[in-house]
Design a protein around this motif. Sequence first.
Motif, mmCIF file in Angstrom:
data_model
loop_
_atom_site.group_PDB
_atom_site.id
_atom_site.type_symbol
_atom_site.label_atom_id
_atom_site.label_comp_id
_atom_site.label_asym_id
_atom_site.label_seq_id
_atom_site.Cartn_x
_atom_site.Cartn_y
_atom_site.Cartn_z
ATOM 1 N N ASP A 21 0.831 -1.208 0.000
ATOM 2 C CA ASP A 21 0.000 0.000 0.000
ATOM 3 C C ASP A 21 0.863 1.254 0.000
ATOM 4 O OD1 ASP A 21 -2.044 -1.811 0.218
ATOM 5 O OD2 ASP A 21 -2.438 -1.418 2.338
ATOM 6 N N ARG A 22 0.206 2.390 -0.156
ATOM 7 C CA ARG A 22 0.878 3.677 -0.080
ATOM 8 C C ARG A 22 -0.034 4.647 0.670
ATOM 9 N NH1 ARG A 22 2.873 5.283 -5.667
ATOM 10 N NH2 ARG A 22 4.547 3.844 -5.133
ATOM 11 N N ILE A 34 -6.233 15.643 3.531
ATOM 12 C CA ILE A 34 -6.658 14.318 3.960
ATOM 13 C C ILE A 34 -5.497 13.342 3.802
ATOM 14 C CG2 ILE A 34 -9.079 14.741 3.393
ATOM 15 C CD1 ILE A 34 -8.693 13.032 0.872
ATOM 16 N N ARG A 35 -5.502 12.311 4.634
ATOM 17 C CA ARG A 35 -4.511 11.227 4.540
ATOM 18 C C ARG A 35 -5.287 9.938 4.287
ATOM 19 N NH1 ARG A 35 -1.820 10.109 9.127
ATOM 20 N NH2 ARG A 35 0.219 9.685 8.226
ATOM 21 N N VAL A 36 -4.997 9.312 3.151
ATOM 22 C CA VAL A 36 -5.752 8.133 2.748
ATOM 23 C C VAL A 36 -4.806 7.036 2.274
ATOM 24 C CG1 VAL A 36 -7.822 9.437 2.129
ATOM 25 C CG2 VAL A 36 -6.055 9.034 0.410
ATOM 26 N N VAL A 37 -5.290 5.806 2.359
ATOM 27 C CA VAL A 37 -4.527 4.657 1.901
ATOM 28 C C VAL A 37 -4.879 4.345 0.456
ATOM 29 C CG1 VAL A 37 -4.079 2.192 2.242
ATOM 30 C CG2 VAL A 37 -4.431 3.680 4.214
ATOM 31 N N ALA A 38 -3.856 4.180 -0.361
ATOM 32 C CA ALA A 38 -4.045 3.693 -1.730
ATOM 33 C C ALA A 38 -3.659 2.218 -1.717
ATOM 34 C CB ALA A 38 -3.177 4.474 -2.701
ATOM 35 N N LYS A 47 -4.300 -1.054 -10.516
ATOM 36 C CA LYS A 47 -5.103 -0.186 -11.371
ATOM 37 C C LYS A 47 -4.886 1.292 -11.023
ATOM 38 C CE LYS A 47 -8.806 -3.539 -12.217
ATOM 39 N NZ LYS A 47 -10.263 -3.813 -12.093
ATOM 40 N N LEU A 48 -4.526 1.542 -9.765
ATOM 41 C CA LEU A 48 -4.311 2.932 -9.364
ATOM 42 C C LEU A 48 -2.983 3.463 -9.901
ATOM 43 C CD1 LEU A 48 -5.612 2.923 -5.666
ATOM 44 C CD2 LEU A 48 -6.724 3.869 -7.681
ATOM 45 N N ARG A 66 -11.885 2.990 9.921
ATOM 46 C CA ARG A 66 -11.825 3.257 11.360
ATOM 47 C C ARG A 66 -10.710 4.249 11.702
ATOM 48 N NH1 ARG A 66 -12.781 -2.577 14.453
ATOM 49 N NH2 ARG A 66 -14.941 -2.891 13.734
ATOM 50 N N SER A 67 -9.549 4.023 11.119
ATOM 51 C CA SER A 67 -8.430 4.919 11.400
ATOM 52 C C SER A 67 -8.017 5.707 10.164
ATOM 53 C CB SER A 67 -7.226 4.126 11.930
ATOM 54 O OG SER A 67 -6.853 3.109 10.999
ATOM 55 N N LEU A 68 -7.981 5.044 9.012
ATOM 56 C CA LEU A 68 -7.608 5.701 7.765
ATOM 57 C C LEU A 68 -8.631 5.369 6.678
ATOM 58 C CD1 LEU A 68 -3.760 5.000 7.689
ATOM 59 C CD2 LEU A 68 -4.832 7.252 7.922
ATOM 60 N N ASP A 69 -8.989 6.367 5.905
ATOM 61 C CA ASP A 69 -9.863 6.143 4.760
ATOM 62 C C ASP A 69 -9.067 5.510 3.621
ATOM 63 O OD1 ASP A 69 -11.685 7.384 6.365
ATOM 64 O OD2 ASP A 69 -11.786 9.236 5.195
ATOM 65 N N ARG A 70 -9.797 4.876 2.675
ATOM 66 C CA ARG A 70 -9.140 4.162 1.582
ATOM 67 C C ARG A 70 -9.701 4.607 0.241
ATOM 68 N NH1 ARG A 70 -6.617 -0.539 3.403
ATOM 69 N NH2 ARG A 70 -6.901 -1.625 1.418
ATOM 70 N N ILE A 71 -8.814 4.690 -0.744
ATOM 71 C CA ILE A 71 -9.234 5.047 -2.096
ATOM 72 C C ILE A 71 -9.826 3.816 -2.778
ATOM 73 C CG2 ILE A 71 -8.469 5.818 -4.366
ATOM 74 C CD1 ILE A 71 -6.262 7.409 -3.002
ATOM 75 N N ASN A 72 -11.061 3.965 -3.272
ATOM 76 C CA ASN A 72 -11.694 2.899 -4.046
ATOM 77 C C ASN A 72 -11.468 3.092 -5.545
ATOM 78 O OD1 ASN A 72 -12.671 1.796 -1.685
ATOM 79 N ND2 ASN A 72 -14.741 2.607 -1.923
#
Length: 283
Positions: A21-22, A34-38, A47-48, A66-72
């Motif tokens: 992940d990144r 914002i801080r999000v997980v890719a 694909k990202l 819960r702690s970090l949002d994720r890119i869909n």
Amino acid sequence: MAITYKATGINLKAMPLGESDRLLTILTPEYGLIRVVAPGVRKQKSKLGGRTELFVVNQLLISKGRSLDRINQAETIVSYTGLSQNLGKLAAGQYLAELVLHQALSEHPQTELFYLLNEHLKRIEQLQHKTDRLWHTQLIAFLAHGIYHLLAIEGIAPQVQMCCATGYELQPNFNKSDWQVGFSIDAGGIIKLDDTYVVQSSYQNLSNPNFSTKINTLLNANQLSLLQQLPQPELQALAKLTSHQDWVKVEQLLRKYTQYHLAYPIRSAELIDTYLESIAIHP
């Protein structure tokens, strides 16, 4: 079902997370920083992929975590690929991005900041790269312009039109070769010099004995005129500029001013110094 939301964002910082992940720090006009997980972007067939590179602007679909949002999903709107193809442009872009990372708020709209950063990155990217002196001068001028505008949006831009001690407007005097003004970082801008001034010491205004400040540097007429261009939406007559060292001095002055008033070192500025040393431009 996970809660999702949409946002438009420009990638300003990235770091590895886990095995594949990144973790991205993204500036959005809707939600601020914002801080999000890719997820899985470090895998070869992700694909990202390039959508998570620095200075890429995406339309994002993000799921709450819960702690970090994720890119869909991510759909690229614009990518400033030209910044990474030239060391000087890349250094200037990272410099501005670092300022924004320290300025931007989270969970608050940052529309003006978002569009201001994009505008200055676009201008730097679109500079037609050449190896001559003028091109490098333009690069530093565009960088200084971006720094000033970011300070202005924060409400802490230096006063470059009027004397901080007297409030009187100051005009560059090109008729006297030894004409100078002072610049005081703690006072917040330019200072008209008079007989009470002592070089590398302090300034005290005779009409206002309570006003006393340190002069950090002296500026000649040309350097003051460059400073006074910075509040404008666009720089004027860049094609006629010949004084590379004057623009370098303006950038270094803005750097010291920024570090003082925002209370942190600008680490990316070292890249600009390294770049200028590598091209070895002299007065």
